[in-house]
Design a protein around this motif. Structure first.
Motif, mmCIF file in Angstrom:
data_model
loop_
_atom_site.group_PDB
_atom_site.id
_atom_site.type_symbol
_atom_site.label_atom_id
_atom_site.label_comp_id
_atom_site.label_asym_id
_atom_site.label_seq_id
_atom_site.Cartn_x
_atom_site.Cartn_y
_atom_site.Cartn_z
ATOM 1 N N LEU A 33 40.409 6.554 15.785
ATOM 2 C CA LEU A 33 41.131 7.786 16.119
ATOM 3 C C LEU A 33 41.792 8.276 14.835
ATOM 4 O O LEU A 33 42.511 7.518 14.182
ATOM 5 C CB LEU A 33 42.200 7.527 17.180
ATOM 6 C CG LEU A 33 41.727 6.917 18.490
ATOM 7 C CD1 LEU A 33 42.909 6.583 19.379
ATOM 8 C CD2 LEU A 33 40.773 7.859 19.195
ATOM 9 N N GLN A 34 41.509 9.517 14.485
ATOM 10 C CA GLN A 34 42.058 10.021 13.234
ATOM 11 C C GLN A 34 42.501 11.461 13.394
ATOM 12 O O GLN A 34 41.683 12.327 13.699
ATOM 13 C CB GLN A 34 41.034 9.903 12.117
ATOM 14 C CG GLN A 34 41.622 10.161 10.760
ATOM 15 C CD GLN A 34 40.681 9.745 9.653
ATOM 16 O OE1 GLN A 34 39.477 9.840 9.799
ATOM 17 N NE2 GLN A 34 41.227 9.288 8.553
ATOM 18 N N ALA B 54 41.860 12.818 17.835
ATOM 19 C CA ALA B 54 40.428 12.997 17.602
ATOM 20 C C ALA B 54 39.731 11.656 17.380
ATOM 21 O O ALA B 54 40.247 10.778 16.694
ATOM 22 C CB ALA B 54 40.205 13.904 16.395
ATOM 23 N N VAL B 55 38.548 11.521 17.989
ATOM 24 C CA VAL B 55 37.710 10.337 17.815
ATOM 25 C C VAL B 55 36.712 10.638 16.705
ATOM 26 O O VAL B 55 35.973 11.626 16.775
ATOM 27 C CB VAL B 55 36.957 9.990 19.119
ATOM 28 C CG1 VAL B 55 35.962 8.852 18.889
ATOM 29 C CG2 VAL B 55 37.939 9.629 20.221
ATOM 30 N N GLU B 56 36.714 9.780 15.678
ATOM 31 C CA GLU B 56 35.739 9.922 14.598
ATOM 32 C C GLU B 56 34.338 9.746 15.174
ATOM 33 O O GLU B 56 34.129 8.942 16.082
ATOM 34 C CB GLU B 56 36.017 8.850 13.548
ATOM 35 C CG GLU B 56 35.246 9.014 12.271
ATOM 36 C CD GLU B 56 35.684 7.982 11.248
ATOM 37 O OE1 GLU B 56 35.250 6.818 11.360
ATOM 38 O OE2 GLU B 56 36.479 8.341 10.365
ATOM 39 N N GLU B 57 33.374 10.499 14.640
ATOM 40 C CA GLU B 57 32.005 10.419 15.158
ATOM 41 C C GLU B 57 31.546 8.968 15.223
ATOM 42 O O GLU B 57 31.771 8.181 14.309
ATOM 43 C CB GLU B 57 31.054 11.221 14.271
ATOM 44 C CG GLU B 57 29.660 11.293 14.844
ATOM 45 C CD GLU B 57 28.745 12.210 14.048
ATOM 46 O OE1 GLU B 57 27.524 12.061 14.215
ATOM 47 O OE2 GLU B 57 29.234 13.049 13.286
ATOM 48 N N HIS C 245 37.578 12.227 22.962
ATOM 49 C CA HIS C 245 38.947 12.460 22.499
ATOM 50 C C HIS C 245 39.905 11.689 23.396
ATOM 51 O O HIS C 245 39.520 11.229 24.468
ATOM 52 C CB HIS C 245 39.268 13.959 22.529
ATOM 53 C CG HIS C 245 39.158 14.555 23.891
ATOM 54 N ND1 HIS C 245 37.943 14.892 24.461
ATOM 55 C CD2 HIS C 245 40.100 14.838 24.827
ATOM 56 C CE1 HIS C 245 38.165 15.374 25.673
ATOM 57 N NE2 HIS C 245 39.454 15.336 25.925
ATOM 58 N N VAL C 246 41.157 11.584 22.939
ATOM 59 C CA VAL C 246 42.213 10.942 23.718
ATOM 60 C C VAL C 246 43.288 12.002 23.945
ATOM 61 O O VAL C 246 43.990 12.414 23.012
ATOM 62 C CB VAL C 246 42.787 9.700 22.991
ATOM 63 C CG1 VAL C 246 43.929 9.094 23.791
ATOM 64 C CG2 VAL C 246 41.686 8.665 22.740
ATOM 65 N N PRO D 177 50.632 12.452 11.028
ATOM 66 C CA PRO D 177 49.535 11.553 10.682
ATOM 67 C C PRO D 177 49.187 10.673 11.896
ATOM 68 O O PRO D 177 50.060 10.311 12.679
ATOM 69 C CB PRO D 177 50.118 10.704 9.543
ATOM 70 C CG PRO D 177 51.596 10.742 9.766
ATOM 71 C CD PRO D 177 51.904 12.068 10.426
ATOM 72 N N PHE D 178 47.921 10.399 12.067
ATOM 73 C CA PHE D 178 47.504 9.485 13.124
ATOM 74 C C PHE D 178 46.210 8.834 12.678
ATOM 75 O O PHE D 178 45.223 9.522 12.391
ATOM 76 C CB PHE D 178 47.307 10.216 14.463
ATOM 77 C CG PHE D 178 47.241 9.288 15.637
ATOM 78 C CD1 PHE D 178 48.395 8.722 16.162
ATOM 79 C CD2 PHE D 178 46.022 8.949 16.207
ATOM 80 C CE1 PHE D 178 48.341 7.843 17.238
ATOM 81 C CE2 PHE D 178 45.957 8.072 17.282
ATOM 82 C CZ PHE D 178 47.120 7.523 17.796
ATOM 83 N N ASP D 179 46.201 7.516 12.622
ATOM 84 C CA ASP D 179 45.046 6.776 12.138
ATOM 85 C C ASP D 179 45.078 5.402 12.792
ATOM 86 O O ASP D 179 45.837 4.531 12.372
ATOM 87 C CB ASP D 179 45.099 6.661 10.616
ATOM 88 C CG ASP D 179 43.819 6.121 10.014
ATOM 89 O OD1 ASP D 179 42.892 5.754 10.774
ATOM 90 O OD2 ASP D 179 43.741 6.057 8.779
ATOM 91 N N GLU D 180 44.278 5.227 13.845
ATOM 92 C CA GLU D 180 44.277 3.983 14.618
ATOM 93 C C GLU D 180 42.849 3.594 14.969
ATOM 94 O O GLU D 180 41.978 4.459 15.081
ATOM 95 C CB GLU D 180 45.076 4.160 15.923
ATOM 96 C CG GLU D 180 46.531 4.503 15.742
ATOM 97 C CD GLU D 180 47.377 3.352 15.241
ATOM 98 O OE1 GLU D 180 46.949 2.178 15.383
ATOM 99 O OE2 GLU D 180 48.462 3.616 14.705
#
Length: 175
Positions: free
Chosen positions: A73-74, A87-90, A123-124, A147-150
């Motif tokens: 998730l970025q 957003a879900v990375e491809e 997506h979440v 920022p969001f990076d999980e």
């Protein structure tokens, strides 16, 4: 009503919950609070009570050759001015899982579950449907700077059922 999803890890669910509560407190958005953080594989559908056990049996019979994989998730994004999400990375494995799940459930539940012809856009959700048009820009102005990076591992699918005011997991299948 039911839907089938990949649930985020408890740690990510807790972080997403905090964003959902922020939306509730500032803009009165409560719809997304009914669900744990998840990526939908089969969107909500109606099912007669007498078919619920068959649905549970069907999820327990799901098997795939797809090994466990990570979802990244970025950042945040949005669909028009109605939905804000992480957003879900491809991820091709997630697309393959969605297709396998759809194929597994459409045969026994062809009256309830229809193939989704829209492009898959995992997506979440943080907020949806109940964002007032006048509030969207204020909310998005906040999220676009966050920022969001999980990441979390996907190794199961879950069946959720709507009970008064809340979606609850009623079955899970690991793979």
């Amino acid at each position: 009503m039911f839907y089938i999803a990949v649930l985020c890890s408890p740690e990510i669910d807790k972080k997403i919950q905090a964003y959902k509560l922020w939306m509730r407190d500032r803009f009165g958005c409560t719809v997304a609070l009914k669900s744990s953080a998840h990526v939908t594989l089969i969107p909500p559908f109606w099912l007669l009570n007498e078919k619920e056990q068959l649905m549970i049996n069907t999820i327990h019979s799901f098997q795939t050759k797809i090994p466990p994989f990570n979802i990244h998730l970025q950042q945040f994004s949005h669909f028009s001015n109605r939905v804000i999400f992480a957003a879900v990375e491809e991820n091709h494995q997630l697309g393959s899982l969605r297709k396998a799940v759809e194929d597994h459930f459409i045969q026994p539940f062809h009256d309830e579950i229809k193939p989704d012809d829209r492009p898959f856009h995992p997506h979440v959700t943080i907020a949806n449907r109940d964002i007032k048009p006048g509030d969207f820009n204020k909310a998005w102005d906040h999220f676009k700077r966050q920022p969001f990076d999980e990441q979390f591992e996907v190794n199961s699918i879950s069946l959720l059922k709507l009970t008064p005011g809340k979606w609850n997991v009623i079955a899970e299948q690991r793979f």
